[in-house]
Design a protein around this motif. Structure first.
Motif, short mmCIF file in Angstrom:
data_model
loop_
_atom_site.label_atom_id
_atom_site.label_comp_id
_atom_site.label_asym_id
_atom_site.label_seq_id
_atom_site.Cartn_x
_atom_site.Cartn_y
_atom_site.Cartn_z
N PRO A 230 0.82 -1.33 -0.04
CA PRO A 230 0.08 -0.14 0.04
C PRO A 230 0.74 1.42 -0.05
N VAL A 231 0.33 2.39 -0.67
CA VAL A 231 1.07 3.57 -0.65
C VAL A 231 0.16 4.57 -0.14
N THR A 232 0.53 5.37 0.67
CA THR A 232 -0.20 6.42 1.39
C THR A 232 0.37 7.76 1.15
N LEU A 233 -0.49 8.70 1.65
CA LEU A 233 0.17 9.94 1.43
C LEU A 233 -0.48 10.92 2.66
N GLU A 234 0.21 11.24 3.51
CA GLU A 234 -0.37 12.01 4.53
C GLU A 234 0.27 13.87 4.38
N THR A 235 -0.70 14.67 5.14
CA THR A 235 -0.29 15.92 5.15
C THR A 235 0.53 16.16 6.34
N ILE A 236 1.75 17.14 6.15
CA ILE A 236 2.59 17.38 7.27
C ILE A 236 2.76 18.83 7.38
N ASP A 237 2.83 19.38 8.72
CA ASP A 237 3.03 20.69 8.93
C ASP A 237 4.59 20.98 9.43
N LEU A 238 4.80 22.19 9.54
CA LEU A 238 6.29 22.60 10.02
C LEU A 238 6.73 21.95 11.45
N GLU A 239 5.85 21.56 12.06
CA GLU A 239 6.29 20.91 13.19
C GLU A 239 6.68 19.72 13.10
N GLY A 240 5.88 18.85 12.08
CA GLY A 240 6.35 17.64 11.90
C GLY A 240 7.63 17.52 10.81
N VAL A 241 7.74 18.70 10.13
CA VAL A 241 9.26 18.70 9.25
C VAL A 241 9.93 18.95 10.39
N ALA A 242 10.04 19.52 11.21
CA ALA A 242 11.04 20.00 12.12
C ALA A 242 11.35 18.77 12.93
N LYS A 243 10.45 17.84 13.13
CA LYS A 243 10.81 16.63 14.02
C LYS A 243 11.44 15.66 13.19
N ILE A 244 11.08 15.82 11.68
CA ILE A 244 11.96 14.85 10.69
C ILE A 244 13.37 15.25 10.75
N ALA A 245 13.64 16.56 10.55
CA ALA A 245 15.05 17.06 10.55
C ALA A 245 15.78 16.79 12.00
N LYS A 246 15.05 16.75 13.17
CA LYS A 246 15.83 16.47 14.31
C LYS A 246 16.34 14.89 14.29
N ASN A 247 15.41 14.01 13.52
CA ASN A 247 15.62 12.66 13.57
C ASN A 247 16.12 12.04 14.69
N GLU A 248 15.12 12.23 16.01
CA GLU A 248 15.24 11.50 17.02
C GLU A 248 14.93 10.08 17.14
N THR A 249 14.79 9.43 15.80
CA THR A 249 14.91 7.85 15.63
C THR A 249 16.36 7.17 15.67
N ASP A 250 16.36 6.06 15.49
CA ASP A 250 17.78 5.26 15.35
C ASP A 250 17.96 4.99 13.96
N LYS A 251 17.11 5.44 13.00
CA LYS A 251 17.22 5.21 11.49
C LYS A 251 17.94 6.29 10.56
N LEU A 252 18.78 6.02 9.79
CA LEU A 252 19.29 6.74 8.99
C LEU A 252 18.13 7.29 7.86
N THR A 253 17.79 8.55 7.68
CA THR A 253 16.77 9.01 7.02
C THR A 253 17.08 9.63 5.69
N VAL A 254 16.68 9.02 4.54
CA VAL A 254 16.70 9.95 3.32
C VAL A 254 15.39 10.62 3.13
N VAL A 255 15.52 11.84 2.72
CA VAL A 255 14.38 12.93 2.84
C VAL A 255 14.57 13.55 1.35
N ASN A 256 13.37 13.27 0.50
CA ASN A 256 13.26 13.60 -0.83
C ASN A 256 12.33 14.41 -1.03
N LEU A 257 12.64 15.83 -1.50
CA LEU A 257 11.44 16.67 -2.01
C LEU A 257 11.34 16.79 -3.34
N TRP A 258 9.82 16.64 -3.51
CA TRP A 258 9.82 16.48 -4.94
C TRP A 258 8.33 17.19 -5.28
#
Length: 373
Positions: A230-258
């Motif tokens: 399944p492929v899904t698409l969610e809406t994200i706000d600036l707070e959510g974007v900032a959370k991705i940037a902080k990457n408080e997970t243990d995963k290497l994260t590739v971010v693609n802007l398109w």
């Protein structure tokens, strides 16, 4: 002459592959026996020449080393094999590396420790980048040589004496990434050069199972399975974007802007899908952020579904690009596509404006995830 316990232990992607290999090996496959003559071969090398067994007739000892690009165990031994070549070349020892794998039989999720496939073209890249000092030959088209030698895994080492009789077969040594306690191949080579019996003639092999051609069907089925995810698409706000940037997970994260209106963005999505399938079994995740207007969310989702982007997909809820850049990456100059790799803790380890070079991105990923267990 001692012979080690003959059971075979294999590993693929860090897991024991003994039962899987037993089912996948050709039914008549048998590893060459001690004392058997070296089967002839005539195979293309990464240097653009064909290489045959007869080329090494002057060698006092011949080491035939079956290896491949993708296997983490094989990659762990690259420096040791090169050192063997360099240290023993003047003593009359020849080293030949052969890839036994059918590249079409390797699943994408078996490539999680590498930036390259097992194709002949990718072998050329690996040999060039790692400066292999020995011939690197491709047997993946027919696998006739691998079958003649009875190759169970990569790596699998065969050491022949001056008369080309097999005197040692098995692992290179007893430690992939740790300090070896048993230098099996070196011990065999030293014994043969000294005119002595090899102290241990047979050892277990440990590595990735040989990828025989009949596994192509399994590789195709895996693609069909992944394409149905399944492929899904969610809406994200600036707070959510900032959370991705902080990457408080243990995963290497590739971010693609398109965006759907960006041709190069859409063109490179399949490459990102391939990378996601390669690395997601490790500590890795792919995040896509569409810069389409939120009212065009359905259009963006349609493209993502067409390209089978089963990842963490978002569409930005704000049109304030400056605020978005401040939240994600202040170094983003504005164009898309834009890709960055964020390590756990928020460090950006890779940035690229414009269409990606897939190999460059894979190398950046593997540099952080590691090539061995």
């Amino acid at each position: 002459m001692k012979t080690a316990f003959a059971s075979i232990v294999l590993a693929s992607l860090g897991l024991s592959a003994l039962s899987a290999t037993a089912a996948a090996d050709p039914p008549d496959l048998k590893t060459l026996s001690i004392g058997a003559p070296a089967p002839d071969f005539d195979l293309p090398g990464v240097d653009g020449k064909n290489h045959a067994l007869g080329e090494y007739s002057d060698a006092k000892v011949l080491v035939v080393y079956f290896t491949c690009n993708h296997c983490p165990t094989a990659q762990a031994y690259e420096e040791r094999v090169a050192k063997l070549h360099d240290d023993y070349k003047s003593k009359g020892v020849a080293v030949v590396a052969i890839s036994p794998n059918d590249p079409k039989a390797v699943r994408l999720d078996e490539l999680g420790f590498t930036d390259l496939t097992d194709s002949f073209e990718d072998m050329k890249i690996r040999a060039r980048d790692r400066k292999y000092p020995y011939p690197y030959l491709f047997d993946g088209d027919t696998q006739a040589t691998a079958k003649a030698y009875g190759v169970l895994a990569t790596p699998h080492v065969y050491v022949f004496d001056a008369e080309r009789k097999l005197r040692y077969v098995g692992r290179f040594d007893d430690a992939e990434v740790k300090t070896p306690k048993s230098h099996d191949v070196l011990n065999a080579v030293d014994a043969l050069l000294a005119g002595k019996d090899v102290p241990v003639a047979t050892t277990r092999v440990f590595g990735c199972s040989t990828k025989w051609a009949d596994k192509q069907a399994d590789a195709r089925k895996s693609l069909e399975k992944w394409n149905a995810e399944p492929v899904t698409l969610e809406t994200i706000d600036l707070e959510g974007v900032a959370k991705i940037a902080k990457n408080e997970t243990d995963k290497l994260t590739v971010v693609n802007l398109w965006a759907t209106w960006c041709g190069p963005c859409v063109i490179e999505l399949p490459e990102l899908v391939t990378m996601n399938r390669m690395y997601r079994s490790r500590k890795f995740r792919l995040v896509t952020i569409s810069l389409d207007d939120p009212s065009k969310k359905d259009d963006a989702l349609k493209v993502l579904k067409e390209k089978h982007v089963a990842a963490n997909n978002y569409v930005l809820s704000t049109s304030d690009r400056d605020a978005f850049a401040d939240a994600l990456d202040k170094q983003w100059p504005g164009p898309v596509p834009y890709n960055l790799i964020i390590a756990p803790g928020g460090e950006v380890v890779y940035r690229h404006v414009g269409e990606i070079d897939p190999l460059e991105v894979k190398r950046a990923i593997v540099a952080k995830l590691g090539r061995t267990y």
